[in-house]
Design a protein around this motif. Structure first.
Motif, short mmCIF file in Angstrom:
data_model
loop_
_atom_site.label_atom_id
_atom_site.label_comp_id
_atom_site.label_asym_id
_atom_site.label_seq_id
_atom_site.Cartn_x
_atom_site.Cartn_y
_atom_site.Cartn_z
N LEU A 255 10.45 -13.88 -44.23
CA LEU A 255 10.27 -13.13 -45.48
C LEU A 255 10.52 -11.65 -45.26
CD1 LEU A 255 7.12 -14.78 -47.10
CD2 LEU A 255 9.38 -14.55 -48.14
N SER A 256 10.04 -11.12 -44.15
CA SER A 256 10.21 -9.68 -43.90
C SER A 256 11.68 -9.33 -43.66
CB SER A 256 9.35 -9.23 -42.73
OG SER A 256 9.85 -9.73 -41.51
N ARG A 257 12.48 -10.30 -43.25
CA ARG A 257 13.90 -10.05 -42.99
C ARG A 257 14.75 -10.09 -44.26
NH1 ARG A 257 15.97 -14.09 -38.86
NH2 ARG A 257 17.82 -12.78 -38.95
N LEU A 258 14.19 -10.67 -45.33
CA LEU A 258 14.95 -10.73 -46.58
C LEU A 258 15.16 -9.33 -47.13
CD1 LEU A 258 13.19 -13.64 -48.53
CD2 LEU A 258 15.53 -13.64 -47.64
N PRO A 259 16.26 -9.11 -47.82
CA PRO A 259 16.42 -7.81 -48.50
C PRO A 259 15.27 -7.61 -49.48
CG PRO A 259 18.49 -9.05 -48.50
CD PRO A 259 17.43 -9.97 -47.97
N ASP B 204 14.96 -6.59 -52.52
CA ASP B 204 15.09 -7.08 -53.88
C ASP B 204 14.93 -8.60 -53.94
OD1 ASP B 204 17.55 -7.51 -52.58
OD2 ASP B 204 18.73 -7.20 -54.39
N GLN B 205 15.42 -9.31 -52.93
CA GLN B 205 15.26 -10.76 -52.90
C GLN B 205 13.82 -11.15 -52.62
OE1 GLN B 205 18.05 -12.71 -50.27
NE2 GLN B 205 19.79 -11.63 -51.15
N ARG B 206 13.17 -10.46 -51.66
CA ARG B 206 11.77 -10.75 -51.33
C ARG B 206 10.89 -10.53 -52.56
NH1 ARG B 206 11.39 -7.79 -47.15
NH2 ARG B 206 10.74 -5.92 -48.24
N GLU B 207 11.09 -9.39 -53.23
CA GLU B 207 10.29 -9.06 -54.41
C GLU B 207 10.49 -10.13 -55.50
OE1 GLU B 207 9.66 -5.31 -57.41
OE2 GLU B 207 11.66 -5.64 -56.59
N ALA B 208 11.73 -10.52 -55.75
CA ALA B 208 12.03 -11.52 -56.78
C ALA B 208 11.39 -12.86 -56.43
CB ALA B 208 13.54 -11.67 -56.94
N LEU B 209 11.49 -13.26 -55.18
CA LEU B 209 10.91 -14.53 -54.75
C LEU B 209 9.40 -14.53 -54.92
CD1 LEU B 209 11.70 -17.25 -53.37
CD2 LEU B 209 11.03 -16.18 -51.21
N VAL C 220 16.51 -14.86 -56.52
CA VAL C 220 15.56 -15.90 -56.10
C VAL C 220 16.30 -17.03 -55.39
CG1 VAL C 220 13.89 -17.63 -56.90
CG2 VAL C 220 13.90 -15.34 -57.91
N PHE C 221 17.44 -17.43 -55.93
CA PHE C 221 18.22 -18.50 -55.31
C PHE C 221 18.66 -18.12 -53.90
CE2 PHE C 221 22.43 -20.22 -54.27
CZ PHE C 221 22.14 -21.57 -54.26
N ARG C 222 19.21 -16.89 -53.76
CA ARG C 222 19.68 -16.45 -52.44
C ARG C 222 18.52 -16.34 -51.46
NH1 ARG C 222 22.68 -12.52 -55.48
NH2 ARG C 222 21.32 -10.95 -54.59
N ALA C 223 17.37 -15.87 -51.92
CA ALA C 223 16.20 -15.76 -51.04
C ALA C 223 15.76 -17.14 -50.57
CB ALA C 223 15.06 -15.04 -51.76
N ARG C 224 15.69 -18.08 -51.49
CA ARG C 224 15.28 -19.44 -51.12
C ARG C 224 16.28 -20.07 -50.13
NH1 ARG C 224 13.51 -21.52 -57.10
NH2 ARG C 224 11.29 -21.07 -56.87
N ARG C 225 17.55 -19.90 -50.42
CA ARG C 225 18.58 -20.47 -49.55
C ARG C 225 18.52 -19.86 -48.15
NH1 ARG C 225 24.37 -19.56 -51.58
NH2 ARG C 225 23.84 -17.53 -50.75
N GLN C 226 18.34 -18.53 -48.08
CA GLN C 226 18.29 -17.86 -46.79
C GLN C 226 17.04 -18.28 -46.01
OE1 GLN C 226 20.77 -15.58 -45.36
NE2 GLN C 226 19.59 -16.53 -43.76
N LEU C 227 15.88 -18.35 -46.68
CA LEU C 227 14.65 -18.79 -46.01
C LEU C 227 14.81 -20.21 -45.48
CD1 LEU C 227 11.72 -17.46 -48.22
CD2 LEU C 227 12.37 -16.73 -45.93
#
Length: 191
Positions: free
Chosen positions: A104-108, A110-115, A143-150
């Motif tokens: 989670l901390s590695r996410l950009p 904007d993606q972390r906040e949205a997720l 949100v989609f990109r954050a979920r996919r990356q996680l």
């Protein structure tokens, strides 16, 4: 519901958003307090009947960005001691939570906040878009990109040159070897 009642009702969600932005409980509480003060000062600019939640989340986010701009303090991840990323784990669940926290901390931001706002707080994509001043499609995409990356990070589906993954794997292998040998692995977390 009065303006003050709405502010009180949204405080828990603001705390979650602030914590996802700051990743520090004390800083998150300060951020919430500052955002509430800003909202109270701008109370007359709120239009009754509009989305109060999105309005408050936007105030909090804007306050966070303003504070960041004032500080302009950055740290390279390689300069941070490894001990700040890990602590002795006694259960596999703790390791999984640490992996998730690290991912989670590695996410950009904007993606972390949205997720966090959609998944944890249950905010709609429309409210997220309004709170973060973006299009609904952009909010959904974040949100989609954050979920996919996680998912990729948590399943170990990473590029071979991912330095952090290599360091974590080496640390886990060393800890496992010491456990099998009956030795403590506490000193590995300090190096």
């Amino acid at each position: 519901m009065t303006f003050h009642d709405q502010v009180i009702a949204i405080l828990p969600k603001l705390r979650v958003q602030a914590l996802s932005l700051t990743r520090n409980r004390a800083a998150a509480e300060d951020l919430v307090q500052d955002a509430v003060c800003n909202a109270l000062a701008a109370q007359n600019s709120f239009i009754p009947g509009t989305n109060f939640s999105a309005w408050m989340h936007r105030i909090l986010r804007n306050r966070f960005i303003s504070d960041l701009r004032k500080r302009r303090e950055t740290t390279d991840i390689d300069d941070v001691p490894a001990s700040s990323f890990a602590s002795p784990a006694t259960h596999e669940d703790n390791l999984a939570l640490k992996d998730l926290s690290m991912a989670l901390s590695r996410l950009p931001a904007d993606q972390r906040e949205a997720l966090v706002m959609v998944v944890i707080q249950g905010m709609s994509y429309e409210a997220l878009a309004e709170a973060t001043d973006c299009a609904v499609g952009t909010a959904k995409s974040r949100v989609f990109r954050a979920r996919r990356q996680l998912e990729a990070w948590m399943s170990g589906d990473l590029p071979a040159n991912d330095k952090l993954r290599i360091k974590v794997k080496a640390l886990r292998d060393a800890m496992d070897a010491r456990r099998r040998a009956g030795q403590s692995s506490d000193d590995l977390m300090l190096s």
